[in-house]
Design a protein around this motif. Structure first.
Motif, short mmCIF file in Angstrom:
data_model
loop_
_atom_site.label_atom_id
_atom_site.label_comp_id
_atom_site.label_asym_id
_atom_site.label_seq_id
_atom_site.Cartn_x
_atom_site.Cartn_y
_atom_site.Cartn_z
N GLU A 39 75.12 11.77 50.99
CA GLU A 39 75.18 13.18 50.65
C GLU A 39 74.98 13.35 49.14
N GLN A 40 73.99 14.12 48.75
CA GLN A 40 73.63 14.22 47.35
C GLN A 40 74.68 14.94 46.51
N ASP A 41 75.51 15.77 47.13
CA ASP A 41 76.48 16.52 46.34
C ASP A 41 77.93 16.05 46.56
N ILE A 42 78.08 14.87 47.18
CA ILE A 42 79.40 14.25 47.31
C ILE A 42 79.34 12.88 46.65
N GLU A 43 80.10 12.68 45.61
CA GLU A 43 80.17 11.40 44.92
C GLU A 43 81.51 10.75 45.29
N MET A 44 81.46 9.86 46.26
CA MET A 44 82.68 9.30 46.83
C MET A 44 82.95 7.90 46.30
N THR A 45 84.21 7.64 45.99
CA THR A 45 84.67 6.29 45.66
C THR A 45 85.81 5.94 46.61
N VAL A 46 85.68 4.81 47.28
CA VAL A 46 86.71 4.36 48.21
C VAL A 46 87.67 3.44 47.47
N LEU A 47 88.95 3.74 47.56
CA LEU A 47 89.99 2.95 46.91
C LEU A 47 90.74 2.16 47.99
N PHE A 48 90.51 0.86 48.03
CA PHE A 48 91.13 0.00 49.03
C PHE A 48 92.41 -0.63 48.49
N GLY A 49 93.39 -0.79 49.36
CA GLY A 49 94.62 -1.47 48.98
C GLY A 49 94.55 -2.97 49.15
N SER A 50 93.73 -3.45 50.10
CA SER A 50 93.66 -4.88 50.40
C SER A 50 92.25 -5.24 50.84
N ASN A 51 91.92 -6.51 50.74
CA ASN A 51 90.62 -7.01 51.20
C ASN A 51 90.77 -8.00 52.35
N PHE A 52 91.92 -7.98 53.05
CA PHE A 52 92.17 -9.01 54.05
C PHE A 52 91.14 -8.99 55.19
N SER A 53 90.64 -7.82 55.54
CA SER A 53 89.68 -7.75 56.65
C SER A 53 88.32 -8.32 56.27
N VAL A 54 88.04 -8.38 54.98
CA VAL A 54 86.77 -8.95 54.51
C VAL A 54 86.84 -10.48 54.55
N LYS A 55 88.00 -11.02 54.21
CA LYS A 55 88.17 -12.47 54.14
C LYS A 55 88.41 -13.10 55.50
#
Length: 423
Positions: A39-55
């Protein structure tokens, strides 16, 4: 490195700077976040608490080590908050992070200090963890509108009077801290209305999966159908009943197994359909014992399968069954509907009012009623044409319940809360 959405050169379009606070990267959410980032008019940043699902981690429900085989972090701006506690699971005080107030005040970490400004809105996933409450209170102190999305419903686990009174007091306070809620479906909307009344605006942001992905994978799976049938020793002419979820008590796979056994045409004779049980968990051993006791050779236990593997099982299924108790939604139902398969769910599965009409896309039966479940199986499997017609209607229904509807609901909520973009 965080994803930075491109801006059109020379663009003067207003943008709303959105922070999304969530416990960890979630496989179902990642494609939605990529879609929102477009979306060109929504600048979103996701703030994660943990990365356990990635590892990779030990999943309590499946009882196996899980590492998702779909990209969790690609295609959208994100960062991981500084950690105080990370037990590689989600609990009231876990993960526990600091720096949330600072991030909301200052905006994106990669913004030059000379142009730094805070976020215009905060979207929070859930509301009963320390991190979520921290984010809500921090945003309130900074004058940042807050949107909340959760999957709660009124068919809750039993609570005594004191707990219910405490919950009502909590929502009275929450009502003054948030600016909108994003219901995921009908039952969730009823929940918000019950506890918040009309004071907090609602914008439907349906629980959806990546429909395009699952439809594409289902089409691709057709070429390998004969191979999978051979591996599982299934005769192509016989229908297949599929269960795919965690083998926990509340999923009530045992009910499905008992209903299946009642399809036997005579003592000692296996039902004509096969039963495939995909998943793992604490109930697997008991289910395998019960299957062995029946003496039928038409039941298969396939173990845990990753998200990208499931469409192959959807493809060979005639019907999918989720007999769960207290299932707030059941996203696997969305997935299998994208394969054009009939679905049977209990009336304690949250997606039922929105996705399954009894006798149309499949059947809905009273949770725990094995006779009713047996009857539903007979109805859908009355003929190949019956199951196929229900499956086609399921595919048509799910195409109106996807990410575009999610983006529309989010935009409506941001328009109401900030006034900076159009709905």
């Amino acid at each position: 490195m965080p994803f930075l959405p491109e801006e059109a050169e020379g663009s003067t379009r207003k943008k709303v700077r959105l922070a999304y606070l969530v416990s960890h990267p979630i496989q179902y959410q990642a494609p939605l976040l990529r879609r929102i980032a477009q979306e060109q008019d929504i600048e979103m940043t996701v703030l994660f608490g943990s990365n356990f699902s990635v590892k990779g981690y030990q999943d309590d429900g499946f009882g196996v080590d899980v590492k998702w085989d779909v990209p969790l972090l690609d295609g959208y701006r994100h960062e991981f908050l500084p950690v105080l506690r990370d037990g590689h699971t989600v609990r009231f005080a876990n993960p526990l992070n600091y720096g949330i107030w600072t991030r909301l005040r200052d905006g994106n970490a990669d913004t030059p200090a000379s142009t730094m400004r805070g976020f215009d809105a905060l979207w929070v996933h859930g509301y009963i963890t320390v991190n979520a409450l921290h984010g809500i209170l921090a945003a309130k102190s900074l004058g940042i509108p807050v949107l909340v999305r959760a999957e709660s419903w009124l068919r809750d686990r039993s609570r005594n009077g004191l707990k219910l009174a405490t919950k009502s007091i909590f929502f009275t306070m929450l009502k003054g801290l948030i600016d909108g809620v994003l219901p995921v479906g009908t039952l969730n909307a009823e929940y918000w209305s019950h506890y918040l009344g009309d004071a907090v605006p609602q914008s439907l942001m349906p629980y959806a999966v990546d429909n395009d992905y699952f439809q594409r994978r289902s089409r691709q799976a057709q070429s390998g159908r004969s191979t999978l049938l051979a591996e599982l020793k299934l005769e192509p002419a016989r229908p297949v009943i599929l269960f795919a979820s965690k083998l926990q008590r509340r999923k009530r796979c045992a009910d499905l197994l008992e209903a299946y056994l009642r399809l036997s045409p005579a003592p000692g004779i296996a039902p004509h359909p096969y039963l495939l049980i995909v998943g793992d968990g604490e109930e697997r051993a008991a289910l395998e014992r019960r299957a062995a006791e029946s003496g039928f050779d038409s039941i298969r236990f396939c173990g845990f399968k990753n998200q990208s593997e499931l469409p192959s099982f959807f493809d060979i299924a005639s019907i999918f069954v989720l007999p769960s108790q207290h299932e707030p939604w059941g996203l696997v139902v969305n997935e299998v509907m994208n394969a054009g398969r009939a679905v049977i769910v209990s009336d304690d599965v949250g997606c039922a009012p929105d996705l399954i009409t009894d006798g149309v896309e499949g059947c809905v039966f009273p949770v725990g009623d094995i006779d009713a479940l047996t009857g539903a199986l007979r109805r859908v499997l009355a003929s190949p044409e019956t199951a196929a017609a229900m499956g086609q209607r399921a595919l048509e229904k799910i195409q109106r319940w996807g990410f575009e509807e999610d983006v529309r609901g989010l935009r409506q909520a941001l328009a109401k809360a900030t006034g900076k973009i159009g709905a």
